[in-house]
Design an enzyme around this catalytic site. Structure first.
Site, short mmCIF file in Angstrom:
data_model
loop_
_atom_site.label_atom_id
_atom_site.label_comp_id
_atom_site.label_asym_id
_atom_site.label_seq_id
_atom_site.Cartn_x
_atom_site.Cartn_y
_atom_site.Cartn_z
N HIS A 111 0.86 -1.07 0.16
CA HIS A 111 0.00 0.10 0.00
C HIS A 111 0.85 1.40 -0.01
O HIS A 111 1.80 1.44 0.78
CB HIS A 111 -0.92 -0.02 1.33
CG HIS A 111 -1.83 1.31 1.38
ND1 HIS A 111 -2.99 1.26 0.46
CD2 HIS A 111 -1.75 2.49 1.76
CE1 HIS A 111 -3.65 2.17 0.64
NE2 HIS A 111 -3.02 2.87 1.35
N ASP A 147 -7.10 -2.38 4.14
CA ASP A 147 -5.66 -1.98 4.59
C ASP A 147 -5.22 -1.66 5.80
O ASP A 147 -4.94 -1.11 6.43
CB ASP A 147 -5.47 -0.43 3.85
CG ASP A 147 -5.66 -0.36 2.43
OD1 ASP A 147 -5.11 -1.39 1.71
OD2 ASP A 147 -5.97 0.46 1.66
C1 GRF Z 1 1.20 0.64 -6.20
O1 GRF Z 1 1.20 1.87 -5.94
C2 GRF Z 1 0.85 -0.13 -4.95
O2 GRF Z 1 1.21 0.17 -3.65
C3 GRF Z 1 -0.78 -0.10 -5.05
O3 GRF Z 1 -1.21 -0.33 -6.45
C4 GRF Z 1 0.00 0.30 -7.14
C5 GRF Z 1 0.33 -0.83 -8.06
O4 GRF Z 1 1.32 -0.34 -8.96
N1 GRF Z 1 -1.48 -1.08 -4.26
P1 GRF Z 1 2.03 -1.52 -10.04
O5 GRF Z 1 0.91 -2.23 -10.74
O6 GRF Z 1 2.65 -2.36 -9.11
O7 GRF Z 1 2.80 -0.84 -11.05
#
Ligand code: GRF
Length: 203
Positions: A111, A147
């Site tokens: 997160h 979360d």
């Molecule tokens: C990341 O910012 C993660 O923290 C959130 O969704 C985003 C996913 O990015 N849960 P990616 O697909 O890994 O580039």
């Protein structure tokens, strides 16, 4: 003996890429990424999995009558690939307690804020708009609340005077790519133990 890791994704998959790179570099061991499941067809994360030679499976939530049949199909794919540890890496669906109960203390999520601040969507914008001077990212165990599961690892980043949301987002993402593989490796190695909400890390 390796530990099968199943990565659930919905989008671009840069965190998935960090896991695949860690795996290839021997930094996930005994964890191995054994499959990637996306609830959305055609996303970049699926290409990343395929490029790494990892089974890339689409389980489109829109094709199912409800959450449970969707999750049953996801579970079936994970079982078929020997998954013991599940990682949510930009996976945009909330999982039911029924699914969570199949992987007790074995599901991690990344997160992009220092939880418990700014849960939910667009955490980076929430933090930016709030005006915090420090933000970061959290890898936590997944429970039935959004979360809110026990925290495995966190990393912080500064919010700089001339930042905009996109710069902050990029700075946080860089740290996500560090702590997610690290947490997955620790979990696969049996080095994360939970006492209530507190996670102990053994070396
Ligand atoms: C990341 O910012 C993660 O923290 C959130 O969704 C985003 C996913 O990015 N849960 P990616 O697909 O890994 O580039």
């Amino acid at each position: 003996m390796s530990v099968g890791v199943g990565v659930l994704v919905s989008g671009s998959g840069t965190n998935l890429q960090a896991l695949l790179d860690a795996d290839r570099g021997g930094r996930l061991a005994p964890g191995r990424v054994s499959c990637v499941v996306s609830n959305r067809p055609g996303v970049r994360a699926l290409e990343r999995a395929a490029a790494a030679g990892v089974p890339a499976i689409v389980v489109d939530h829109k094709a199912f009558a409800g959450r449970e049949p969707f999750e049953d199909a996801v579970h079936e794919a994970l079982v078929a690939h020997g998954v013991e540890v599940v990682v949510l890496a930009g996976f945009m669906r909330v999982l039911t307690p029924r699914f969570l109960g199949r992987y007790p203390d074995k599901i991690l999520n990344i997160h992009p804020s220092l939880l418990p601040s700014f849960p939910g969507v667009d955490a980076q914008r929430q933090a930016f708009d709030y005006g915090v001077k420090v933000s970061g990212c959290t890898v936590h165990f997944v429970n039935a609340e959004l979360d809110a599961g026990a925290i495995a690892l966190q990393e912080c980043v500064p919010v700089l005077p001339d930042d905009d949301v996109e710069r902050l987002r990029a700075r946080i993402l860089e740290k996500e790519h560090v702590i997610l593989p690290r947490a997955v490796q620790l979990l696969c190695a049996g080095k994360l133990s939970r006492e209530g909400r507190r996670i102990k890390i053994s070396s």
